[in-house]
Enzyme design. Structure first.
Site, PDB file in Angstrom:
ATOM      1  N   THR A  48       0.818  -1.211   0.000  1.00 41.79           N
ATOM      2  CA  THR A  48       0.000   0.000   0.000  1.00 41.79           C
ATOM      3  C   THR A  48       0.852   1.262   0.000  1.00 41.79           C
ATOM      4  OG1 THR A  48      -0.176  -0.199   2.401  1.00 41.79           O
ATOM      5  CG2 THR A  48      -1.971  -1.107   1.092  1.00 41.79           C
ATOM      6  N   HIS A  53       7.292   0.076   6.842  1.00 37.75           N
ATOM      7  CA  HIS A  53       7.570   1.009   7.939  1.00 37.75           C
ATOM      8  C   HIS A  53       7.796   0.206   9.217  1.00 37.75           C
ATOM      9  CE1 HIS A  53       3.442   0.367   9.336  1.00 37.75           C
ATOM     10  NE2 HIS A  53       3.049   0.579   8.103  1.00 37.75           N
ATOM     11  N   HIS A  56       5.936  -2.895  10.495  1.00 42.06           N
ATOM     12  CA  HIS A  56       6.141  -4.215   9.892  1.00 42.06           C
ATOM     13  C   HIS A  56       7.293  -4.981  10.539  1.00 42.06           C
ATOM     14  CE1 HIS A  56       4.252  -2.038   6.339  1.00 42.06           C
ATOM     15  NE2 HIS A  56       3.456  -3.072   6.510  1.00 42.06           N
ATOM     16  N   LYS A  90      -9.872   0.322   9.692  1.00 41.24           N
ATOM     17  CA  LYS A  90      -9.792   1.558   8.910  1.00 41.24           C
ATOM     18  C   LYS A  90     -11.157   2.234   8.919  1.00 41.24           C
ATOM     19  CE  LYS A  90      -5.509   1.133   7.705  1.00 41.24           C
ATOM     20  NZ  LYS A  90      -4.501   2.073   8.228  1.00 41.24           N
ATOM     21  N   ARG A  94      -9.751   2.396   1.535  1.00 45.70           N
ATOM     22  CA  ARG A  94      -8.460   2.834   1.028  1.00 45.70           C
ATOM     23  C   ARG A  94      -8.589   3.323  -0.410  1.00 45.70           C
ATOM     24  NH1 ARG A  94      -4.104   0.335   4.030  1.00 45.70           N
ATOM     25  NH2 ARG A  94      -4.899  -1.258   5.473  1.00 45.70           N
ATOM     26  N   GLN A 184      -7.907 -13.341   1.611  1.00 43.55           N
ATOM     27  CA  GLN A 184      -6.801 -13.699   2.495  1.00 43.55           C
ATOM     28  C   GLN A 184      -6.940 -15.130   3.005  1.00 43.55           C
ATOM     29  OE1 GLN A 184      -5.413 -10.751   5.291  1.00 43.55           O
ATOM     30  NE2 GLN A 184      -4.720 -12.308   6.740  1.00 43.55           N
ATOM     31  N   ASP A 205      -4.330  -7.096  14.371  1.00 42.46           N
ATOM     32  CA  ASP A 205      -5.502  -6.674  13.598  1.00 42.46           C
ATOM     33  C   ASP A 205      -5.857  -7.668  12.495  1.00 42.46           C
ATOM     34  OD1 ASP A 205      -3.204  -6.109  12.163  1.00 42.46           O
ATOM     35  OD2 ASP A 205      -3.888  -4.158  11.431  1.00 42.46           O
ATOM     36  N   LYS A 240      -1.474   3.296  17.037  1.00 39.52           N
ATOM     37  CA  LYS A 240      -0.535   2.361  16.422  1.00 39.52           C
ATOM     38  C   LYS A 240       0.313   3.045  15.365  1.00 39.52           C
ATOM     39  CE  LYS A 240      -2.908   0.286  12.460  1.00 39.52           C
ATOM     40  NZ  LYS A 240      -3.213  -0.977  11.786  1.00 39.52           N
ATOM     41  N   LYS A 243       1.335   3.746   8.286  1.00 39.88           N
ATOM     42  CA  LYS A 243       1.721   4.722   7.274  1.00 39.88           C
ATOM     43  C   LYS A 243       0.655   5.783   7.016  1.00 39.88           C
ATOM     44  CE  LYS A 243       0.827   0.825   4.303  1.00 39.88           C
ATOM     45  NZ  LYS A 243       0.778   0.010   5.508  1.00 39.88           N
ATOM     46  N   THR A 244      -0.559   5.586   7.546  1.00 42.61           N
ATOM     47  CA  THR A 244      -1.584   6.608   7.355  1.00 42.61           C
ATOM     48  C   THR A 244      -1.575   7.629   8.480  1.00 42.61           C
ATOM     49  OG1 THR A 244      -3.184   5.168   8.455  1.00 42.61           O
ATOM     50  CG2 THR A 244      -3.098   5.071   6.060  1.00 42.61           C
TER      51      THR A 244
END
Length: 430
Positions: A48, A53, A56, A90, A94, A184, A205, A240, A243-244
């Protein structure tokens, strides 16, 4: 590493001891299996962004623990699931990206992954797979017939990530994101069939998706597989790392340079640093406990933070980058500016702190504070100057009408601007 009664390394207990595990399915059975034989396990990352970052790092470190004991780690990059977007926790959907951009991001992330795992160590060499390779060959009818029949809407509606979006978002959730759980879950069945994977790891999550994958493998192949989630890493305010959020700490040195990466760890709150030493490093637990005890009566308040910063910067960026970050830190925090050479300033400009390149003309202090992003407006700049929090070359300046002059330019080119104790910007005058 924790040693069991039969003198074998108990990896699950080791990870628990280091506070890395959040949840795990059938722990005792999994523990017995991995102590008797090597297994294949996987962790998925959706592309994404063009870099991983620090959020991870714990899954990667967990894979590294497994690989060191002979198990085979598989990284799944979600070329397909990245097109859909994971709705987990979220507040809104996205932004959808093109397959071309996602493939570009996958290429960059692949290079980063090779710093953390061994891809050339024989039977348990790490490998990278892309779920676009199998989803691209499957049409919607075969997917619904083969996979969709195992999922029930009422059960999916009760998953936390779905309930959160339905209850808190006026638009609810699109069918596109609603279907992410199926994708997934199928990843796990595919990797179980073709790569003999029996364990999936991920952030806490991902627990709902992992459990769905475990159930799907059991329904289709009548096999038992396992799931393990890591504790999510949170900032000082409890939110948390992602990256957002603001101030994301990237692993790509072009997005977060080694100096800023080093400084991030150096400024970890005392309430978090010892737990982070346990989770992120391989430093012995007793050493960490001794450090915590000694720091209670020590004037070296940042010794734990220093240890963490050095370890993490070396892990992600290597020894040379660590030495550079340490030298920059020493230069701007502990040395007198008069002691710095032109080469030191050149290094600061190229590899170090935030900087602004300026034309050789008259600028006011308020203008420069905005250009350097130390202030977001003239009123903000004025307030900071009046509150005595602005320093030019480490000398306090409280004049709201101040203009830079030649005497502010070290070696005719450099000015070190500071807000408070830790926010720096190097001005370079052409």
């Amino acid at each position: 590493m924790v040693i069991s009664k039969n003198n074998k390394i108990d990896l699950i207990q080791t990870l628990e001891y280091r506070n890395i595990i959040n949840q795990i399915t059938d722990k005792n059975n999994l523990k017995n299996i991995i102590m008797k034989k090597n297994i294949n396990l996987y962790c998925g990352f959706d592309p994404t962004a063009d870099s991983l970052h620090i959020g991870h790092l714990i899954p990667l470190i967990t894979l590294k623990y497994f690989q060191k004991l002979g198990h085979k780690p598989i990284i799944l990059l979600g070329g397909a699931t990245g097109l859909i977007g994971d709705p987990s926790f979220k507040s809104q959907e996205r932004k959808k990206q093109s397959i071309y951009l996602i493939n570009e991001w996958i290429s960059k992330i692949t290079l980063q992954l090779k710093y953390f795992l061994d891809f050339n160590c024989g039977y348990n060499s790490a490998i990278i797979v892309n779920n676009y390779d199998w989803f691209n060959k499957m049409n919607i009818l075969s997917f619904l017939k083969k996979i969709g029949k195992y999922f029930y809407i009422n059960q999916m509606m009760n998953k936390e990530c779905i309930k959160n979006r339905i209850n808190k978002n006026i638009q609810g959730i699109s069918f596109t994101e609603f279907s992410y759980n199926l994708l997934q879950s199928y990843d796990f069945t595919y990797l179980n069939k073709y790569f003999d994977v029996i364990l999936q790891i991920g952030g806490s999550d991902q627990w709902g998706h992992i459990v769905s994958g475990i159930d799907l493998v059991k329904k289709i192949y009548k096999k038992q597989v396992f799931g393990l989630t890591n504790k999510l890493i949170t900032k000082n305010d409890g939110t948390k790392f992602g990256k957002t959020e603001n101030k994301t700490i990237w692993l790509d040195p072009l997005k977060t340079n080694p100096y800023n990466f080093f400084q991030f760890w150096l400024n970890i709150n005392d309430s978090l640093v010892y737990n982070f030493l346990k989770m992120f490093t391989s430093i012995e637990i007793n050493t960490i406990k001794d450090l915590q005890k000694s720091n209670k009566n020590s004037i070296k308040k940042n010794s734990a933070q220093n240890m963490l910063a050095e370890y993490m910067t070396c892990l992600v960026h290597g020894k040379n980058a660590l030495e550079s970050a340490k030298k920059i830190t020493n230069n701007i925090f502990y040395k007198k500016l008069d002691d710095l050479s032109k080469n030191d300033f050149d290094m600061l400009l190229v590899n170090g702190i935030n900087n602004v390149i300026l034309e050789n003309k008259n600028y006011s202090l308020q203008e420069i504070l905005i250009l350097s992003k130390l202030a977001n407006s003239r009123s903000h700049a004025k307030n900071m100057i009046e509150s005595n929090s602005i320093y030019i070359n480490n000398k306090k300046n409280s004049s709201i009408l101040y203009y830079f002059t030649k005497k502010d330019k070290i070696f005719n080119h450099f000015t070190l601007l500071r807000r408070g104790k830790k926010n720096f910007c190097l001005l370079y005058w052409k």
